[in-house]
Design an enzyme around this catalytic site. Structure first.
Site, mmCIF file in Angstrom:
data_model
loop_
_atom_site.group_PDB
_atom_site.id
_atom_site.type_symbol
_atom_site.label_atom_id
_atom_site.label_comp_id
_atom_site.label_asym_id
_atom_site.label_seq_id
_atom_site.Cartn_x
_atom_site.Cartn_y
_atom_site.Cartn_z
ATOM 1 N N ASN A 48 0.849 -1.197 0.000
ATOM 2 C CA ASN A 48 0.000 0.000 0.000
ATOM 3 C C ASN A 48 0.890 1.255 0.000
ATOM 4 O OD1 ASN A 48 -1.382 2.286 1.138
ATOM 5 N ND2 ASN A 48 -3.018 0.896 1.776
ATOM 6 N N ASP A 52 -2.161 -3.079 11.569
ATOM 7 C CA ASP A 52 -3.561 -3.422 11.333
ATOM 8 C C ASP A 52 -4.414 -2.360 12.010
ATOM 9 O OD1 ASP A 52 -5.333 -5.423 10.122
ATOM 10 O OD2 ASP A 52 -6.115 -5.577 12.158
ATOM 11 N N SER A 53 -5.408 -1.888 11.287
ATOM 12 C CA SER A 53 -6.216 -0.772 11.782
ATOM 13 C C SER A 53 -7.699 -1.047 11.612
ATOM 14 C CB SER A 53 -5.924 0.508 10.987
ATOM 15 O OG SER A 53 -4.568 0.746 10.887
ATOM 16 N N PHE A 58 -9.429 8.057 2.871
ATOM 17 C CA PHE A 58 -9.983 6.807 2.343
ATOM 18 C C PHE A 58 -10.894 6.200 3.401
ATOM 19 C CE2 PHE A 58 -7.669 3.580 4.823
ATOM 20 C CZ PHE A 58 -6.739 4.398 5.449
ATOM 21 N N GLY A 59 -11.439 5.043 3.092
ATOM 22 C CA GLY A 59 -12.244 4.282 4.060
ATOM 23 C C GLY A 59 -13.315 5.133 4.727
#
Ligand code: IMP
Length: 195
Positions: A9, A69-70, A148-149
């Site tokens: 990413n 990790d999120s 994003f997200g």
């Protein structure tokens, strides 16, 4: 000094390079390290998933590794979507799905937090995890075009994360905080012994 980041990413790589370059650390993507691995993230916590990703890379290459990790944890949804944040809805419908599932939740019950756990494995295979979080509330509509997200529905004060410039977001975000904790750890580590 080289550290492999367990991702391809580009956003995460850029962020990590900005933070760690003052330490003389070169961050390699998985691709640049010549490996391709995509383990199943079947942990039930952010720490477990960060370690799953980091270990998968370390086992192949035995160089220092960073993995993160999120996710978003919403109080009114008992912590959901949490570790399932990426899989909560089809790509592009995350915000809409969250807004719909929270349409009856009043303003004062819309607290949420973003969480990141960063895992680091050193050359010898020793592991640590560090956590960063950022508290906010879920808005009633999408706002802003950055990020994003879930950024457009995550209100940090008066603005959504998607209304902040990338540097403004990094200064307060879950990922920024977790990466800065790792920076502090590596800084003291670098002076004591080789990574
Ligand atoms: P990852 O583990 O960092 O890939 O994050 C998992 C999912 O959490 C992403 O696909 C996003 O949906 C969400 N997420 C994580 N960090 C952020 C953020 O900073 N803004 C918005 N959404 C995020």
């Amino acid at each position: 000094m080289k550290i492999v980041m367990a991702t391809n990413n580009q956003n995460k790589l850029r962020e990590a390079r900005e933070i760690f370059s003052p330490l003389g650390i070169e961050i390699l993507s998985q691709k640049e390290a010549g490996i391709s691995v995509n383990p199943e993230e079947n942990g039930t916590t952010f720490s477990e998933n960060a370690l799953i990703k980091a270990r998968a890379v370390y086992e192949l290459i035995h160089l220092p590794v960073i993995a993160d990790d999120s996710g978003l944890c919403v109080e009114a949804l008992n912590g959901a979507p949490g570790v399932y944040s990426a899989r909560y809805a089809p790509e592009g419908l995350l915000c809409e799905t969250l807004l719909k599932n929270m349409q009856d939740v009043p303003a004062e019950q819309r607290n949420a937090k973003f969480v990141t756990v960063v895992a680091f494995i050193n050359q010898k295979g020793e592991e640590i995890t560090l956590e960063g979080s950022c508290a906010g509330v879920i808005g009633f509509e999408k706002r802003g075009s950055h990020g994003f997200g879930y950024d457009p529905v995550f209100m940090y004060g008066e603005k959504s994360f998607a209304e902040l410039e990338p540097e403004e977001k990094n200064a307060v975000s879950h990922r920024g905080t977790a990466f800065r904790k790792l920076y502090d750890y590596l800084k003291s580590y670098c002076t004591q012994e080789e990574i």
